[in-house]
Motif scaffolding. Structure first.
Motif, PDB file in Angstrom:
ATOM      1  N   PHE A 168       0.594  -1.091  -0.076  1.00  0.00           N
ATOM      2  CA  PHE A 168       0.006  -0.100  -0.103  1.00  0.00           C
ATOM      3  C   PHE A 168       0.855   1.403   0.033  1.00  0.00           C
ATOM      4  CE2 PHE A 168      -1.791   3.443   2.373  1.00  0.00           C
ATOM      5  CZ  PHE A 168      -3.184   3.665   1.908  1.00  0.00           C
ATOM      6  N   GLY A 169       1.964   1.231   0.854  1.00  0.00           N
ATOM      7  CA  GLY A 169       2.919   2.525   0.953  1.00  0.00           C
ATOM      8  C   GLY A 169       3.547   2.638  -0.412  1.00  0.00           C
ATOM      9  N   ALA A 170       4.066   1.826  -1.002  1.00  0.00           N
ATOM     10  CA  ALA A 170       4.990   1.815  -2.114  1.00  0.00           C
ATOM     11  C   ALA A 170       3.897   2.355  -3.154  1.00  0.00           C
ATOM     12  CB  ALA A 170       5.314   0.422  -2.693  1.00  0.00           C
ATOM     13  N   PRO A 189      -0.772  -6.129  -1.721  1.00  0.00           N
ATOM     14  CA  PRO A 189      -1.130  -4.808  -0.915  1.00  0.00           C
ATOM     15  C   PRO A 189      -2.247  -4.478  -0.121  1.00  0.00           C
ATOM     16  CG  PRO A 189      -1.215  -4.602  -3.325  1.00  0.00           C
ATOM     17  CD  PRO A 189      -0.643  -5.949  -3.082  1.00  0.00           C
ATOM     18  N   ALA A 190      -2.195  -4.014   1.105  1.00  0.00           N
ATOM     19  CA  ALA A 190      -3.201  -3.964   1.732  1.00  0.00           C
ATOM     20  C   ALA A 190      -4.353  -2.536   1.288  1.00  0.00           C
ATOM     21  CB  ALA A 190      -2.980  -3.645   3.133  1.00  0.00           C
ATOM     22  N   VAL A 191      -4.772  -2.862   0.259  1.00  0.00           N
ATOM     23  CA  VAL A 191      -5.663  -1.832  -0.341  1.00  0.00           C
ATOM     24  C   VAL A 191      -7.156  -2.419  -0.182  1.00  0.00           C
ATOM     25  CG1 VAL A 191      -3.964  -1.172  -2.196  1.00  0.00           C
ATOM     26  CG2 VAL A 191      -5.517  -2.927  -2.727  1.00  0.00           C
ATOM     27  N   ARG A 192      -7.984  -1.325  -0.258  1.00  0.00           N
ATOM     28  CA  ARG A 192      -9.389  -1.611  -0.152  1.00  0.00           C
ATOM     29  C   ARG A 192      -9.946  -0.450  -1.136  1.00  0.00           C
ATOM     30  NH1 ARG A 192     -10.364  -6.596   1.685  1.00  0.00           N
ATOM     31  NH2 ARG A 192      -9.624  -6.719   3.948  1.00  0.00           N
ATOM     32  N   PHE A 198      -6.872   3.572  -4.409  1.00  0.00           N
ATOM     33  CA  PHE A 198      -7.576   3.718  -5.386  1.00  0.00           C
ATOM     34  C   PHE A 198      -8.154   5.414  -5.725  1.00  0.00           C
ATOM     35  CE2 PHE A 198      -8.365  -0.702  -4.507  1.00  0.00           C
ATOM     36  CZ  PHE A 198      -8.896  -1.384  -5.692  1.00  0.00           C
ATOM     37  N   ALA A 199      -8.439   6.109  -4.768  1.00  0.00           N
ATOM     38  CA  ALA A 199      -8.852   7.604  -5.248  1.00  0.00           C
ATOM     39  C   ALA A 199      -7.858   7.999  -6.050  1.00  0.00           C
ATOM     40  CB  ALA A 199      -8.910   8.486  -3.839  1.00  0.00           C
ATOM     41  N   LEU A 220      -7.391 -10.432  -2.072  1.00  0.00           N
ATOM     42  CA  LEU A 220      -7.256 -10.862  -3.445  1.00  0.00           C
ATOM     43  C   LEU A 220      -8.299  -9.725  -4.344  1.00  0.00           C
ATOM     44  CD1 LEU A 220      -6.087 -12.347  -5.815  1.00  0.00           C
ATOM     45  CD2 LEU A 220      -7.725 -14.142  -5.067  1.00  0.00           C
ATOM     46  N   GLU A 221      -9.472  -9.744  -3.917  1.00  0.00           N
ATOM     47  CA  GLU A 221     -10.359  -9.261  -4.802  1.00  0.00           C
ATOM     48  C   GLU A 221     -10.171  -7.717  -4.939  1.00  0.00           C
ATOM     49  OE1 GLU A 221     -12.514 -10.796  -6.848  1.00  0.00           O
ATOM     50  OE2 GLU A 221     -11.540 -12.535  -6.269  1.00  0.00           O
ATOM     51  N   ASP A 222      -9.747  -7.197  -3.789  1.00  0.00           N
ATOM     52  CA  ASP A 222      -9.488  -5.728  -4.046  1.00  0.00           C
ATOM     53  C   ASP A 222      -8.028  -5.412  -4.753  1.00  0.00           C
ATOM     54  OD1 ASP A 222     -11.442  -4.366  -2.451  1.00  0.00           O
ATOM     55  OD2 ASP A 222     -10.805  -5.683  -0.802  1.00  0.00           O
TER      56      ASP A 222
END
Length: 270
Positions: A168-170, A189-192, A198-199, A220-222
């Motif tokens: 996420f940070g990278a 990556p710990a994204v949602r 995403f923004a 995975l899905e995110d």
């Protein structure tokens, strides 16, 4: 594309790969011992010049661990480009030795990846974002390259790699400073959907992005949604069996290092 990078060259490199001292008088610290967690299958390759030293970060307002790894056979790494390493929430640079990252790097170079340096520092658990006076992202953007330059590394050629929170940070770092990095590799990556990555995903245009995530990973899905949302197709998007740990991430390090090494090394002059 930024830096004249050949996207096909990166894709080919990724596909092919898929198949302790002191600084400035500081005393080197020992890398941590193994813990009871899934661990990567570390290649049988030497670590090269691997260092872990304490250093003061003004951006974070505290002492942090500064870790570097140079592939074996390349001395102290002077003149080599740098991949910045952003750790996940459950790791710090003291863990990189037991993860075998330096040995993975040497193994990648032995297999034909252009040489580069790995460099990282302690970012805490702030998802590599500022919280009050503690700014780990500024540390990575300003201080980490400066520390690397003092070692003689080529900080005009930079990429970033991270896993989980560090992934996420990278990605966020590449969005915050478009065009600064030659490539970004993110493991699970710990994204949602709807978050900061995403923004501002459109700001990744021109930056080659590689994404890897295990099929048994809750993110995975995110992560797959992020791959679809990118303004350009990722240079690598790999979904294979694995969970959210280094047991899986170790299996895709060779692929990522081949991509990163190619991105950091300009093609030969015609």
């Amino acid at each position: 594309m930024a830096h004249g990078l050949n996207r096909r060259r990166l894709l080919v490199a990724g596909a092919v790969a898929a198949g302790a001292a002191a600084v400035g008088g500081l005393t080197a610290r020992k890398l941590s011992r193994p813990r009871s967690r899934p661990m990567p299958a570390v290649p049988d390759a030497p670590a090269g010049d691997e260092r872990l030293v304490p250093i003061t970060s003004g951006a974070r307002g505290r002492e942090v661990d500064f870790w570097t790894a140079v592939p074996a056979g390349y001395g102290d790494g002077k003149g080599l480009p740098v991949c910045l390493v952003l750790h996940g929430a459950s790791a710090t640079p003291r863990d990189y030795g037991r993860f075998g990252l330096a040995r993975f790097l040497t193994d990648a170079v032995h297999r034909g990846t252009p040489p580069f340096v790995l460099a990282g520092a302690t970012g805490g658990r702030l998802a590599w974002r500022r919280s009050g006076d503690d700014d780990p992202q500024r540390m990575v953007r300003e201080e980490l390259p400066a520390w690397c330059a003092q070692r003689g590394f080529d900080t005009s050629r930079l990429a970033a790699w991270g896993w989980s929170m560090g992934g996420f940070g990278a990605l966020l770092l590449a969005e915050t400073y478009p065009g600064w990095l030659r490539a970004v590799a993110a493991f699970s990556p710990a994204v949602r959907r709807g978050d900061a990555v995403f923004a501002d995903v459109g700001r990744l245009r021109g930056t080659p992005v590689g994404l890897w995530c295990g099929r048994q990973d809750n993110f995975l899905e995110d992560v797959r949604a992020l791959a679809r949302a990118l303004p350009e197709p990722p240079v690598r998007a790999e979904w294979t069996d694995g969970r959210h740990d280094f047991g899986y991430w170790g299996t895709v390090i060779p692929d990522a290092f081949a991509l990163l090494g190619t991105a950091l090394t300009p093609p030969p002059a015609a």
